[in-house]
Design a protein around this motif. Structure first.
Motif, PDB file in Angstrom:
ATOM      1  N   GLY A  44       0.789  -1.211   0.000  1.00  0.00           N
ATOM      2  CA  GLY A  44       0.000   0.000   0.000  1.00  0.00           C
ATOM      3  C   GLY A  44       0.826   1.266   0.000  1.00  0.00           C
ATOM      4  N   ILE A  45       1.757   1.376  -0.942  1.00  0.00           N
ATOM      5  CA  ILE A  45       2.571   2.577  -0.985  1.00  0.00           C
ATOM      6  C   ILE A  45       1.993   3.619  -1.936  1.00  0.00           C
ATOM      7  CG2 ILE A  45       4.703   1.379  -0.364  1.00  0.00           C
ATOM      8  CD1 ILE A  45       5.505   1.805  -3.366  1.00  0.00           C
ATOM      9  N   VAL A  46       1.063   3.195  -2.780  1.00  0.00           N
ATOM     10  CA  VAL A  46       0.556   4.134  -3.775  1.00  0.00           C
ATOM     11  C   VAL A  46      -0.737   4.791  -3.286  1.00  0.00           C
ATOM     12  CG1 VAL A  46      -0.107   4.468  -6.188  1.00  0.00           C
ATOM     13  CG2 VAL A  46       1.529   2.692  -5.581  1.00  0.00           C
ATOM     14  N   LYS A  47      -0.685   6.108  -3.266  1.00  0.00           N
ATOM     15  CA  LYS A  47      -1.867   6.886  -2.890  1.00  0.00           C
ATOM     16  C   LYS A  47      -2.451   7.465  -4.156  1.00  0.00           C
ATOM     17  CE  LYS A  47      -1.490   9.078   1.611  1.00  0.00           C
ATOM     18  NZ  LYS A  47      -1.080  10.349   2.208  1.00  0.00           N
ATOM     19  N   VAL A  48      -3.739   7.271  -4.341  1.00  0.00           N
ATOM     20  CA  VAL A  48      -4.340   7.729  -5.590  1.00  0.00           C
ATOM     21  C   VAL A  48      -5.535   8.630  -5.313  1.00  0.00           C
ATOM     22  CG1 VAL A  48      -5.418   7.012  -7.749  1.00  0.00           C
ATOM     23  CG2 VAL A  48      -3.681   5.576  -6.686  1.00  0.00           C
ATOM     24  N   LYS A  49      -5.565   9.717  -6.050  1.00  0.00           N
ATOM     25  CA  LYS A  49      -6.757  10.554  -6.036  1.00  0.00           C
ATOM     26  C   LYS A  49      -7.226  10.613  -7.472  1.00  0.00           C
ATOM     27  CE  LYS A  49      -6.504  13.672  -2.153  1.00  0.00           C
ATOM     28  NZ  LYS A  49      -6.170  15.019  -1.722  1.00  0.00           N
ATOM     29  N   ALA A  50      -8.307   9.954  -7.753  1.00  0.00           N
ATOM     30  CA  ALA A  50      -8.818   9.950  -9.112  1.00  0.00           C
ATOM     31  C   ALA A  50     -10.228  10.505  -9.099  1.00  0.00           C
ATOM     32  CB  ALA A  50      -8.809   8.528  -9.663  1.00  0.00           C
ATOM     33  N   LYS A  51     -10.464  11.432  -9.985  1.00  0.00           N
ATOM     34  CA  LYS A  51     -11.776  12.066 -10.014  1.00  0.00           C
ATOM     35  C   LYS A  51     -12.326  12.033 -11.431  1.00  0.00           C
ATOM     36  CE  LYS A  51     -13.881  15.975  -7.590  1.00  0.00           C
ATOM     37  NZ  LYS A  51     -15.187  15.666  -8.055  1.00  0.00           N
ATOM     38  N   ALA A  52     -13.518  11.471 -11.557  1.00  0.00           N
ATOM     39  CA  ALA A  52     -14.148  11.424 -12.879  1.00  0.00           C
ATOM     40  C   ALA A  52     -14.960  12.690 -13.073  1.00  0.00           C
ATOM     41  CB  ALA A  52     -15.053  10.198 -12.986  1.00  0.00           C
ATOM     42  N   SER A  53     -14.780  13.329 -14.221  1.00  0.00           N
ATOM     43  CA  SER A  53     -15.616  14.484 -14.534  1.00  0.00           C
ATOM     44  C   SER A  53     -15.916  14.435 -16.020  1.00  0.00           C
ATOM     45  CB  SER A  53     -14.924  15.791 -14.142  1.00  0.00           C
ATOM     46  OG  SER A  53     -13.738  15.931 -14.864  1.00  0.00           O
TER      47      SER A  53
END
Lengths: 152, 105
Positions: free
Chosen positions: B4-13
């Protein structure tokens, strides 16, 4: 006779190169990661190993980087391009110990707009190379570094 | 193995998804010296990172040691909807590898 001698020399040279390559690439699974390009110590070699050519300057490649980076350990860089059929985008820092920073694959559907942060040892030219439709295009910018990000 | 080293912020628009991604990793270059022993600290860095969405590769990076500590990437891809899953696979130069997932918001 001289032809024969030539081919023998050639064979030896090729064999040597192959052995060298296998030493440099101990893991076959790593094939996608071009060790030679990442370990090359000058920009031209790195570009040749990675992309197989020299890019031409293009206004359709945009490299966004600061004029002065206070901290060379974290230099924010954005590469954009309006070119069609983009395959990959790579970033090079000319005066780093190994100029190739990273190569990004841009599959169809992904926008040619990638941001990242990189390390710079000292003031250097930063070059973004975009591979589109089999051709290479680039944009460069000089970034001044006040505190280096390598060594320490 | 680090997990769990990858932090992701993904936002669909609309029809696009913007992804901001940070991997927590030291990205040791192999050029730094241990201050006490004076010996070089061996290189330890992420070499490859691949992001997949719905079985399709949307982003991949081959990295060298000149990527900053805690590598950060931002990119946008077409498609993706709220709740979809992204799969991140990374490979370290030591050969360590892991796959992590994150949801699009």
């Amino acid at each position: 006779m001289s032809m024969n001698r030539r081919s023998v020399v050639k064979a030896i040279a090729t064999g040597g190169a192959l052995i060298g390559a296998s030493v440099l690439m101990p893991r076959i699974a790593m094939a996608a990661w071009t060790t030679k390009a990442f370990e090359a110590e000058d920009q031209a070699t790195a570009m040749n190993e990675l992309l197989g050519g020299t890019p031409e300057e293009s206004a359709e490649v945009t490299l966004k980087a600061p004029d002065i980076a206070e901290n060379g350990a974290v230099v924010p860089v954005t590469v954009r391009s309006s070119l069609a059929d983009i395959e990959s985008m790579s970033i090079f820092v000319k005066d780093n110990p190994t100029p190739l920073v990273a190569e990004f694959m841009i599959p169809a559907g992904t926008k040619a707009d990638v941001s990242t942060r990189l390390r710079m040892g000292k003031t250097s030219q930063v070059t973004a190379v975009v591979k589109a439709g089999g051709k290479l295009y680039s944009a460069s910018k000089e970034v001044k570094v006040t505190i280096g990000g390598c060594g320490g | 193995m680090a997990k769990g080293i990858v932090k992701v912020k993904a936002k669909a628009s609309g029809d696009k998804t913007k992804v901001k991604l940070m991997a927590k990793h030291i990205m040791e270059t192999g050029q730094r010296k241990d201050k006490k022993s004076g010996e070089l600290i061996p290189a330890k860095f992420l070499q490859e990172l691949k992001v997949m969405h719905a079985g399709k590769e949307v982003f991949a990076a081959n990295m060298g040691t000149a990527i900053s500590k805690n590598p950060y990437f931002a990119f946008t891809f077409a498609g993706g909807a709220k709740g979809d899953e992204l799969t991140m696979t990374w490979v370290e130069n030591s050969g360590a590898t892991a796959t992590e997932t994150a949801k699009i918001k």
